[in-house]
Design a protein around this motif. Structure first.
Motif, short mmCIF file in Angstrom:
data_model
loop_
_atom_site.label_atom_id
_atom_site.label_comp_id
_atom_site.label_asym_id
_atom_site.label_seq_id
_atom_site.Cartn_x
_atom_site.Cartn_y
_atom_site.Cartn_z
N TRP A 1 42.13 -83.15 -51.72
CA TRP A 1 41.40 -81.95 -51.70
C TRP A 1 41.29 -81.55 -50.16
O TRP A 1 41.43 -80.36 -49.99
N GLY B 1 30.54 -77.45 -39.50
CA GLY B 1 29.40 -78.50 -40.44
C GLY B 1 29.49 -78.47 -41.90
O GLY B 1 28.41 -78.36 -42.52
N LYS B 2 30.72 -78.65 -42.25
CA LYS B 2 30.96 -78.55 -43.70
C LYS B 2 30.05 -79.66 -44.49
O LYS B 2 29.96 -79.50 -45.90
N PHE B 3 30.16 -80.76 -43.63
CA PHE B 3 29.58 -81.93 -44.35
C PHE B 3 28.57 -82.63 -43.33
O PHE B 3 28.64 -82.28 -42.28
N PHE C 1 37.42 -72.28 -42.86
CA PHE C 1 36.90 -73.36 -43.72
C PHE C 1 35.66 -72.95 -44.51
O PHE C 1 35.25 -73.66 -45.15
N GLY C 2 35.13 -71.63 -43.97
CA GLY C 2 33.85 -71.16 -44.45
C GLY C 2 32.88 -71.46 -43.52
O GLY C 2 32.67 -72.90 -43.14
N ILE C 3 31.87 -70.90 -43.66
CA ILE C 3 30.71 -71.14 -42.84
C ILE C 3 29.47 -70.71 -43.57
O ILE C 3 29.45 -69.45 -44.08
N ALA C 4 28.29 -71.32 -43.44
CA ALA C 4 27.05 -70.88 -44.08
C ALA C 4 26.00 -70.58 -43.07
O ALA C 4 25.87 -71.20 -41.94
N ARG D 1 25.53 -75.88 -47.47
CA ARG D 1 26.72 -75.98 -46.59
C ARG D 1 27.99 -75.39 -47.38
O ARG D 1 28.14 -75.36 -48.63
N PRO D 2 28.98 -74.83 -46.66
CA PRO D 2 30.22 -74.40 -47.51
C PRO D 2 30.96 -75.42 -48.07
O PRO D 2 30.88 -76.63 -47.51
N LEU D 3 31.72 -75.06 -49.14
CA LEU D 3 32.67 -76.52 -49.79
C LEU D 3 34.06 -75.95 -49.68
O LEU D 3 34.70 -76.63 -49.25
N PHE E 1 29.65 -74.10 -52.83
CA PHE E 1 28.73 -74.52 -51.73
C PHE E 1 28.18 -75.62 -52.07
O PHE E 1 28.43 -76.23 -53.05
N SER F 1 26.12 -73.47 -40.14
CA SER F 1 26.05 -74.93 -40.62
C SER F 1 26.71 -75.61 -39.72
O SER F 1 26.12 -76.79 -39.52
#
Lengths: 394, 234
Positions: free
Chosen positions: A188, A175-177, A16-19, B24-26, B15, A26
């Motif tokens: 999407w 924690g994407k949002f 999902f991607g993580i920052a 945060r990632p998008l 992002f 995140s």
């Protein structure tokens, strides 16, 4: 450590991607909102949203997509507290064992709700799984495509204005949002998160031997057609989501947990013949970690596991083997085909494959105190891959 | 007023930014563009959120991905356009406009002028990420990673821009908020403005009075199906 969150240990390879900001991911940052938000206000907000659907002329107020999981029990019980009349909609994954079917049927009967189960054409379904394995080392994509689109089609066709999902996994895991973003179901998000950017067109490409006439429900409905007719919400945006504790409470509704060797979580996807077997193995192949990492990160965030306890637990379970041969037999793959798969598609997880069935040695005795309290008695399945529904075995 | 979206993109990934301090990632850019197109947005601005940490390596690897995008929606691109070579190299992108930000502070740079000569004035956008400190308008200078008073900007550089994108850094990522004090600025009163950061809706009178040419929604544009319409209908 640079590639992991220093709090929960989540690796940055999450699909999902993580920052990661100042060492904290995140997922952890967003998780902390659970201790800061005014959840009573959030619940009021949920009541506001469902007011609209209560006024609709449809026989059902909403659809709840279910697979017979513990989370489904929790969602159904919460939706009933909101005084909504739901229709339970399930897509047959053909992967359920006896515990899975018992859980699904008990869900319908315990809450005494109307339900429908869609049985996809199994020949097409199996061909899509073979294609998905061949192209993406992923065997759940065809099911995920159906599970996230069929309920939307059904809602649109039958004028049911609301679909209620449980957790938004992209919020819970990475924690994407923010919860305050009130992210809703969307085409999407489905492609980005549920399908890992592989929709049915991408999946079939020009290699799958399928008749496109059988693929209708694998596609998401046209969003112009959906318009404002159908909205999909996630309950986890409106209540402080705690999967393990919630899932544990569903035993009171008759939910049956399943023992397994590869994680301490006996609730999530209990009753699946593949989730902690071939699916977990393929997950490790693709992204380098297993489901146990998700569960450990979740429990650290919920403060039921310390980082050092997590390390011990992780060491115990990361090398647990899985027996995947029955899945290939179900899929109709020959012995030589199975061997070809092992030789050519399994790169880093060969050591995790067992050549014989594994008996579960599950016990909650070694778990840290706070975790142990929530891990109750679990059961072994008697029979895997039970064909139910149309009863055709091909 | 045009209705568009702004997407933050760096190192091959998109992002979301919240309050100018938390990312945060998008998701994958092509998937995002495909859906924004389906939502019929009028324009998309793709911004690389680089500060002092940009490198040629990062810029050109992003450029490589951007050059392969498939979209028919008008796109503007910014973030890292620090020299003429990068501007020239950006011409391979399927974009219509370039966005400059830190260059707007410089007195000794002719990059915006040369870019304008190369691509035409209509292709130049100025971006002003702003916040108010004690009622004073401050603009973020990404080359030094600090906010500076508005008067530090070089008006000659600003004059070269076709439109000015005002980006509320304090309210970005949040709902129903945009600091309207920006419209009290004497210089900006005379310019065509694009607003972004926060999602406050404006009535027709305000759109005309404040010279708002376009509104770009950031993170929220993908949070709900068709939110581009919902956010504008409020």
């Amino acid at each position: 450590m640079k590639n992991k969150c220093k709090n929960c240990g989540y690796p940055i390879t999450h699909p999902f991607g993580i920052a990661i900001h100042q060492g904290i991911c995140s997922g952890c940052t967003t998780h902390n909102e659970k201790y800061e938000l005014d959840w009573s206000n959030r619940y009021d907000r949920l009541n506001e949203i469902i007011k609209v659907t209560k006024n609709s002329k449809s026989k059902y107020d909403c659809i709840i997509p279910v697979i017979g999981d513990a989370e489904d029990y929790f969602v159904v019980s919460e939706v009933l507290k909101l005084k909504l009349n739901p229709l339970l909609v399930s897509v047959n994954s053909y992967f359920l064992n006896d515990i899975g079917w018992k859980n699904l049927h008990n869900l319908f009967t315990h809450f005494d709700l109307d339900s429908i189960v869609y049985n996809p054409d199994i020949v097409t379904y199996k061909e899509l799984i073979r294609t998905s394995l061949r192209k993406y080392n992923h065997m759940l994509l065809p099911f995920l495509q159906l599970h996230t689109s069929f309920p939307v089609h059904y809602a649109e066709q039958n004028n049911i204005p609301l679909i209620v999902w449980g957790a938004n996994q992209s919020i819970e895991q990475v924690g994407k949002f923010s919860h305050l973003d009130e992210v809703e179901m969307s085409k999407w998000s489905r492609k980005e998160h549920d399908l890992f950017n592989v929709d049915i067109d991408t999946l079939i490409g020009n290699g799958a031997q399928v008749n496109e006439r059988h693929l209708n429900y694998y596609y998401y409905p046209k969003i112009q057609k959906l318009g404002k007719k159908v909205k999909g919400i996630y309950l986890s945006n409106y209540m402080p989501w705690d999967p393990l504790s919630q899932n544990c409470s569903t035993i009171d509704f008759g939910f049956t947990p399943q023992k397994n060797n590869t994680t301490f979580d006996i609730y999530e996807r209990s009753g699946s013949s593949v989730y902690y077997g071939i699916h977990d193995l393929m997950k490790f192949e693709r992204i380098g970690y297993r489901k146990i990492n998700d569960h450990i990160a979740r429990e650290i965030r919920h403060k039921r596991l310390s980082f050092s306890e997590a390390q011990v637990l992780f060491k115990e379970q990361e090398e647990q083997k899985v027996y995947i041969k029955p899945f290939f037999s179900w899929l109709g793959v020959t012995d030589s085909g199975y061997q070809w798969f092992l030789d050519h598609r399994i790169k880093r997880s060969k050591h995790l494959i067992s050549n014989e069935p594994i008996s579960s040695k599950f016990t909650n005795q070694t778990l840290p105190h706070l975790l142990k309290e929530l891990i109750k008695k679990a059961y072994d399945p008697e029979s895997e891959f039970i064909i139910y529904g149309k009863g055709i075995d091909i | 007023m045009r209705k568009g979206a702004i997407v933050l993109f760096k190192d091959g990934y998109c992002f979301q930014s919240y309050g100018w301090k938390f990312l945060r990632p998008l998701g994958k850019l092509q998937n995002i563009l495909d859906h924004l197109e389906e939502y019929e947005v009028d324009e998309i601005s793709i911004i690389r959120p680089v500060r002092m940490n940009d490198s040629d390596n990062s810029f050109y690897s992003d450029l490589k991905i951007l050059s392969k995008l498939k979209t028919s929606t008008p796109i503007s691109f910014g973030g890292g356009l620090l020299n003429y070579q990068r501007v020239k190299d950006s011409r391979i992108l399927p974009f219509e406009r370039l966005v400059f930000s830190s260059q707007l502070f410089l007195n000794d740079s002719d990059l915006i002028k040369k870019s304008s000569e190369l691509l035409g004035r209509q292709a130049i956008l100025g971006c002003l990420p702003f916040k108010f400190v004690n009622n004073d308008l401050n603009i973020f200078d990404s080359s030094e990673n600090i906010f500076k008073p508005f008067n530090n900007l070089n008006y000659n550089q600003l004059d070269l821009c076709d439109e000015i994108l005002t980006y509320d850094t304090h309210n970005e990522g949040f709902r129903n908020s945009f600091d309207k004090r920006i419209f009290e600025n004497d210089y900006l009163k005379k310019r065509k403005i694009i607003i972004s950061g926060g999602a406050l809706s404006f009535n027709k009178y305000e759109i005309s009075e404040f010279n708002i040419a376009s509104k770009l929604i950031e993170n929220k544009v993908l949070h709900q199906e068709y939110s581009i319409k919902r956010l504008h209908e409020k």
